[in-house]
Motif scaffolding. Sequence first.
Motif, mmCIF file in Angstrom:
data_model
loop_
_atom_site.group_PDB
_atom_site.id
_atom_site.type_symbol
_atom_site.label_atom_id
_atom_site.label_comp_id
_atom_site.label_asym_id
_atom_site.label_seq_id
_atom_site.Cartn_x
_atom_site.Cartn_y
_atom_site.Cartn_z
ATOM 1 N N THR A 20 -0.605 0.496 -1.274
ATOM 2 C CA THR A 20 -0.650 -0.316 -0.052
ATOM 3 C C THR A 20 -1.837 0.056 0.838
ATOM 4 N N SER A 21 -2.772 0.828 0.309
ATOM 5 C CA SER A 21 -3.907 1.269 1.127
ATOM 6 C C SER A 21 -4.751 0.085 1.578
ATOM 7 N N GLY A 22 -5.347 0.233 2.739
ATOM 8 C CA GLY A 22 -6.235 -0.796 3.263
ATOM 9 C C GLY A 22 -5.516 -1.939 3.958
ATOM 10 N N ASN A 23 -4.187 -1.820 4.130
ATOM 11 C CA ASN A 23 -3.410 -2.864 4.815
ATOM 12 C C ASN A 23 -3.704 -4.253 4.229
ATOM 13 N N PRO A 24 -3.469 -4.425 2.915
ATOM 14 C CA PRO A 24 -3.775 -5.709 2.278
ATOM 15 C C PRO A 24 -2.852 -6.813 2.775
ATOM 16 N N SER A 25 -3.253 -8.033 2.537
ATOM 17 C CA SER A 25 -2.347 -9.147 2.835
ATOM 18 C C SER A 25 -1.186 -9.073 1.850
ATOM 19 N N PHE A 26 -0.104 -9.749 2.176
ATOM 20 C CA PHE A 26 1.035 -9.755 1.269
ATOM 21 C C PHE A 26 0.638 -10.363 -0.068
ATOM 22 N N GLN A 27 -0.203 -11.398 -0.025
ATOM 23 C CA GLN A 27 -0.684 -12.042 -1.250
ATOM 24 C C GLN A 27 -1.461 -11.048 -2.111
ATOM 25 N N GLU A 28 -2.336 -10.268 -1.488
ATOM 26 C CA GLU A 28 -3.101 -9.262 -2.215
ATOM 27 C C GLU A 28 -2.175 -8.172 -2.770
ATOM 28 N N LEU A 29 -1.174 -7.780 -1.996
ATOM 29 C CA LEU A 29 -0.211 -6.788 -2.463
ATOM 30 C C LEU A 29 0.528 -7.294 -3.703
ATOM 31 N N LEU A 30 0.918 -8.552 -3.690
ATOM 32 C CA LEU A 30 1.569 -9.126 -4.874
ATOM 33 C C LEU A 30 0.649 -9.085 -6.085
ATOM 34 N N ASN A 31 -0.622 -9.357 -5.891
ATOM 35 C CA ASN A 31 -1.589 -9.276 -6.990
ATOM 36 C C ASN A 31 -1.692 -7.849 -7.535
ATOM 37 N N ARG A 32 -1.694 -6.857 -6.626
ATOM 38 C CA ARG A 32 -1.736 -5.464 -7.057
ATOM 39 C C ARG A 32 -0.477 -5.111 -7.857
ATOM 40 N N VAL A 33 0.668 -5.519 -7.347
ATOM 41 C CA VAL A 33 1.941 -5.241 -8.026
ATOM 42 C C VAL A 33 1.949 -5.896 -9.401
ATOM 43 N N ARG A 34 1.453 -7.117 -9.470
ATOM 44 C CA ARG A 34 1.407 -7.843 -10.751
ATOM 45 C C ARG A 34 0.570 -7.075 -11.776
ATOM 46 N N LYS A 35 -0.607 -6.589 -11.367
ATOM 47 C CA LYS A 35 -1.476 -5.851 -12.276
ATOM 48 C C LYS A 35 -0.798 -4.571 -12.774
ATOM 49 N N VAL A 36 -0.164 -3.838 -11.863
ATOM 50 C CA VAL A 36 0.524 -2.598 -12.238
ATOM 51 C C VAL A 36 1.683 -2.900 -13.185
ATOM 52 N N ASN A 37 2.439 -3.947 -12.874
ATOM 53 C CA ASN A 37 3.582 -4.301 -13.716
ATOM 54 C C ASN A 37 3.135 -4.707 -15.112
ATOM 55 N N LEU A 38 2.109 -5.549 -15.205
ATOM 56 C CA LEU A 38 1.636 -5.980 -16.517
ATOM 57 C C LEU A 38 1.141 -4.803 -17.343
ATOM 58 N N ALA A 39 0.455 -3.867 -16.705
ATOM 59 C CA ALA A 39 -0.003 -2.672 -17.414
ATOM 60 C C ALA A 39 1.193 -1.836 -17.883
ATOM 61 N N ALA A 40 2.213 -1.743 -17.048
ATOM 62 C CA ALA A 40 3.403 -0.964 -17.415
ATOM 63 C C ALA A 40 4.171 -1.633 -18.550
ATOM 64 N N TYR A 41 4.243 -2.949 -18.545
ATOM 65 C CA TYR A 41 4.969 -3.660 -19.600
ATOM 66 C C TYR A 41 4.338 -3.431 -20.975
ATOM 67 N N GLU A 42 3.039 -3.146 -21.000
ATOM 68 C CA GLU A 42 2.380 -2.867 -22.271
ATOM 69 C C GLU A 42 2.922 -1.589 -22.915
ATOM 70 N N HIS A 43 3.536 -0.730 -22.088
ATOM 71 C CA HIS A 43 4.059 0.553 -22.583
ATOM 72 C C HIS A 43 5.574 0.649 -22.392
ATOM 73 N N GLN A 44 6.246 -0.480 -22.229
ATOM 74 C CA GLN A 44 7.671 -0.444 -21.926
ATOM 75 C C GLN A 44 8.529 0.066 -23.085
ATOM 76 N N ASP A 45 7.979 0.129 -24.282
ATOM 77 C CA ASP A 45 8.748 0.630 -25.416
ATOM 78 C C ASP A 45 8.867 2.155 -25.416
ATOM 79 N N LEU A 46 8.056 2.811 -24.595
ATOM 80 C CA LEU A 46 8.154 4.256 -24.483
ATOM 81 C C LEU A 46 9.450 4.588 -23.759
ATOM 82 N N PRO A 47 10.354 5.317 -24.391
ATOM 83 C CA PRO A 47 11.630 5.645 -23.726
ATOM 84 C C PRO A 47 11.409 6.436 -22.441
ATOM 85 N N PHE A 48 12.190 6.122 -21.439
ATOM 86 C CA PHE A 48 12.074 6.764 -20.133
ATOM 87 C C PHE A 48 12.212 8.283 -20.270
#
Length: 172
Positions: A20-48
Motif C-alpha cells: 500500500t506504499s505511496g497511498n495509491p488509488s483504490f483502482q491502483e491497489l486492486l491492480n497491485r493485488v491482482r498482480k500478486v494474486n496471479l503470481a501466487a496462483y502460479e505456485h498454488q500447488d505448493l502445499p502450505f
Amino acid sequence: DALGGIVGLFVNTLVLRTDTSGNPSFQELLNRVRKVNLAAYEHQDLPFERLVEVLNPRRSRARHPLFQIMLAFQNTPEPELELSGLKSDIEIRSVGAAKFDLTIELREHRKADGTPAGIGGFLEYSTDLFERNTVQTLAERLVRLLDSAADDPDQPIGRLDILLPAERENML
C-alpha cells in the motif's frame, strides 16, 4: 504427490501481502493485488505446510507463523443436492474455535437467473484478542470502506472513509 489419488476437498491457503506504499488509488491497489494474486496462483500447488517448512518463520504459540487474518471469498456456484422428497440447504457452522486471529468469509449470491444478488458473509475471531463489539465495528468499517471505494475508485486509499457517523461526531 502421495495425496494425488485421494478424492476429497483440499483447500490450499495462499499467503498474500499487499503493498500500500505511496497511498495509491483504490483502482491502483486492486491492480497491485491482482498482480500478486496471479503470481501466487502460479505456485498454488505448493502445499502450505511445505511453504512453512521452507520459510521456517519464527514460531510462537501466540500467533500463526505467516499471517493473522484470513480472507476467503467463495464465488463458485453453490452445489445443489436433489433427493426425492427432501429439501437441502448449505449451512456453514462454526467449530467453536477460531483457527486464526480473524477470518473474514464472504460468499457471492446469485439469483435463479444467474444475476448478482449481493455478497454475504461472517467473521470468525479469537475471543482472546477481540471483543464482539470490536469485531462488529470492524465489519461496519469494512462495509463503509468498500462503499467509499466503489463511489470513487480513483481516490487515494488514505482518503477512503472508514469512520462511522458516531465516531466522526465524537472525533470532531
